[in-house]
Design an enzyme around this catalytic site. Structure first.
Site, PDB file in Angstrom:
ATOM      1  N   GLU A  40       0.591  -5.657 -15.059  1.00  0.00           N
ATOM      2  CA  GLU A  40       0.791  -5.577 -13.662  1.00  0.00           C
ATOM      3  C   GLU A  40      -0.647  -5.096 -12.973  1.00  0.00           C
ATOM      4  O   GLU A  40      -0.982  -3.932 -12.853  1.00  0.00           O
ATOM      5  CB  GLU A  40       2.084  -4.586 -13.389  1.00  0.00           C
ATOM      6  CG  GLU A  40       2.257  -4.631 -11.862  1.00  0.00           C
ATOM      7  CD  GLU A  40       3.141  -3.373 -11.483  1.00  0.00           C
ATOM      8  OE1 GLU A  40       4.076  -3.101 -12.260  1.00  0.00           O
ATOM      9  OE2 GLU A  40       2.955  -2.752 -10.415  1.00  0.00           O
ATOM     10  N   ARG A  44      -4.574  -2.398  -5.709  1.00  0.00           N
ATOM     11  CA  ARG A  44      -5.065  -1.146  -5.128  1.00  0.00           C
ATOM     12  C   ARG A  44      -6.785  -0.937  -5.257  1.00  0.00           C
ATOM     13  O   ARG A  44      -7.155  -0.014  -4.674  1.00  0.00           O
ATOM     14  CB  ARG A  44      -4.524  -0.101  -6.168  1.00  0.00           C
ATOM     15  CG  ARG A  44      -3.866   1.231  -5.266  1.00  0.00           C
ATOM     16  CD  ARG A  44      -3.128   1.869  -6.640  1.00  0.00           C
ATOM     17  NE  ARG A  44      -1.643   1.414  -7.107  1.00  0.00           N
ATOM     18  CZ  ARG A  44      -1.029   1.882  -7.888  1.00  0.00           C
ATOM     19  NH1 ARG A  44      -1.115   3.073  -8.391  1.00  0.00           N
ATOM     20  NH2 ARG A  44       0.252   1.167  -8.138  1.00  0.00           N
ATOM     21  N   THR A  68       1.509  -3.325  -6.417  1.00  0.00           N
ATOM     22  CA  THR A  68       1.081  -2.945  -5.234  1.00  0.00           C
ATOM     23  C   THR A  68       0.870  -4.090  -4.094  1.00  0.00           C
ATOM     24  O   THR A  68      -0.004  -4.117  -3.213  1.00  0.00           O
ATOM     25  CB  THR A  68      -0.255  -2.030  -5.273  1.00  0.00           C
ATOM     26  OG1 THR A  68      -0.160  -1.365  -6.395  1.00  0.00           O
ATOM     27  CG2 THR A  68      -0.332  -1.177  -4.122  1.00  0.00           C
ATOM     28  N   LYS A 128      12.137  -2.013  -8.899  1.00  0.00           N
ATOM     29  CA  LYS A 128      11.387  -0.887  -9.344  1.00  0.00           C
ATOM     30  C   LYS A 128      11.663   0.404  -8.827  1.00  0.00           C
ATOM     31  O   LYS A 128      12.370   0.173  -7.664  1.00  0.00           O
ATOM     32  CB  LYS A 128       9.856  -1.327  -8.802  1.00  0.00           C
ATOM     33  CG  LYS A 128       8.902  -0.184  -8.923  1.00  0.00           C
ATOM     34  CD  LYS A 128       7.761  -0.532  -8.504  1.00  0.00           C
ATOM     35  CE  LYS A 128       6.518   0.382  -8.566  1.00  0.00           C
ATOM     36  NZ  LYS A 128       5.129   0.183  -8.944  1.00  0.00           N
TER      37      LYS A 128
HETATM   38  C1  3PG Z   1       2.749   2.421 -10.001  1.00  0.00           C
HETATM   39  O1  3PG Z   1       2.161   1.673  -9.196  1.00  0.00           O
HETATM   40  O2  3PG Z   1       3.761   1.803 -10.589  1.00  0.00           O
HETATM   41  C2  3PG Z   1       2.466   3.924 -10.214  1.00  0.00           C
HETATM   42  O3  3PG Z   1       1.200   3.979  -9.865  1.00  0.00           O
HETATM   43  C3  3PG Z   1       2.236   4.022 -11.681  1.00  0.00           C
HETATM   44  O4  3PG Z   1       2.647   5.389 -11.809  1.00  0.00           O
HETATM   45  P1  3PG Z   1       1.733   6.286 -12.846  1.00  0.00           P
HETATM   46  O5  3PG Z   1       0.374   6.151 -12.349  1.00  0.00           O
HETATM   47  O6  3PG Z   1       2.207   7.743 -12.465  1.00  0.00           O
HETATM   48  O7  3PG Z   1       2.076   5.714 -14.037  1.00  0.00           O
END
Ligand code: 3PG
Length: 318
Positions: A40, A44, A68, A128
């Site tokens: 995924e 970001r 994101t 999610k």
């Molecule tokens: C996401 O976007 O799913 C999260 O940033 C994942 O979270 P993590 O960095 O705590 O694994």
């Protein structure tokens, strides 16, 4: 390909934030070798879109999605670049509706009953749950999920190899996601071997494969009973007669007829058969799906390997 089913079977979705899009091919190779052929790739970072495009083109064995995704523009850009699914941190009607109208698998973040109501009304089956640990973890999901019978969850945010089974052990969890195997410093320092080994460790933990019982082929019921009793006597196991076999404890199964396997069979337990079939399938194991057994909910219950190992037939079980 059924994208959502594949996400379930892979079981863990690496969530990638990458600064240099050129690194995505090496990263995808490490994920694939580690047993997690999914990424995924998030919006970001500025390189997100380009990384999606490169991965979609050059890494055909990787299930590439976009994460994101906040705007419809990003959503369109991701799909144009080759993303096969869309993940958003929260619920935004425009993104969800665009995906539903265009038959694009979409997993919006839903952490309360109102979000879940929207998701159900939009016809979604998987959402999610983010940020999972901060929002109350699996115990929170266990309070939310029974109200929305058809909705399953993909928790991300604070999930890692240690706690992921708390989530995956609950049958309303579709898969887990996270960044723990693809941390920025690992990517920036090109630590592909380390990424591979974190993935492999996570897969091993997720599958939870262990030997459950050994099956002994006996000529007839009398012989099966005699052998089972011998084991019960010396090991203090309970004698338990069934229709086609007699168990000594849970570790020895004496078949009343010559069953599968030249030397007998081995029952191997795992946490989820569909996932195990998928992951062992990637390693080249073939399964006798024609004779597989399913539970009342249609979930795979037992299935044999096509080939024997050392004269033993092998079947998976929960
Ligand atoms: C996401 O976007 O799913 C999260 O940033 C994942 O979270 P993590 O960095 O705590 O694994």
């Amino acid at each position: 390909m059924d994208i959502l089913k594949t996400i379930h079977d892979i079981g863990i979705v690496p969530v990638v934030a990458i600064d240099d899009a050129k690194q995505i091919v090496d990263l995808c190779k490490a994920l694939e070798k580690g047993g997690l052929p999914a990424a995924e790739i998030t919006f970001r970072t500025a390189a997100g879109r380009e990384a999606i495009a490169i991965a979609a083109k050059e890494c055909p064995n990787i299930l590439v999605g976009a994460g994101t995704v906040i705007t419809v523009e990003q959503c369109k850009a991701a799909i144009e670049s080759g993303a096969k699914f869309i993940v958003s941190p929260g619920y935004f009607d425009d993104v969800v509706n665009y995906c539903v109208e265009n038959s694009i698998p979409v997993l919006p973040g839903c952490t309360n009953a109102s979000d879940c109501m929207k998701a159900v009304n939009a016809g979604l089956k998987i959402v999610k749950f983010f940020p999972a640990e901060a929002c109350g973890g699996v115990s929170f999901i266990k309070n939310l999920a029974p109200v929305f019978g058809q909705l399953n969850f993909m928790p991300t945010g604070g999930v890692n190899t240690k706690n992921m089974m708390d989530y995956l052990g609950y049958d309303r969890i579709h898969a887990c996601g996270g960044t723990w195997m693809v941390k920025k410093d690992l990517i920036n320092d090109a630590k592909w071997d380390e990424i591979e080994s974190i993935c492999a460790d996570a897969v091993k933990n997720m599958l939870g494969l262990k030997i459950k019982h050994v099956g002994i082929n006996c000529e007839n019921e009398e012989e099966a009973s005699k052998i089972a009793k011998q084991f019960c006597t010396i090991l203090g196991f309970d004698y338990k007669a069934g229709n086609s076999s007699i168990f000594a404890g849970t570790a020895i199964e004496c078949n009343k007829t010559i069953g599968r396997g030249k030397n007998g069979h081995i029952g191997m337990a795992c946490n989820d058969l569909d996932r195990t079939v998928y992951h062992l399938g990637r390693m080249g194991v073939e399964f006798d799906m024609e004779n597989a057994k399913y539970d009342d909910n249609g979930k795979l219950k037992t299935v044999y390997f096509k080939d024997e190992f050392g004269g033993f037939a092998i079947h998976l079980m929960k």
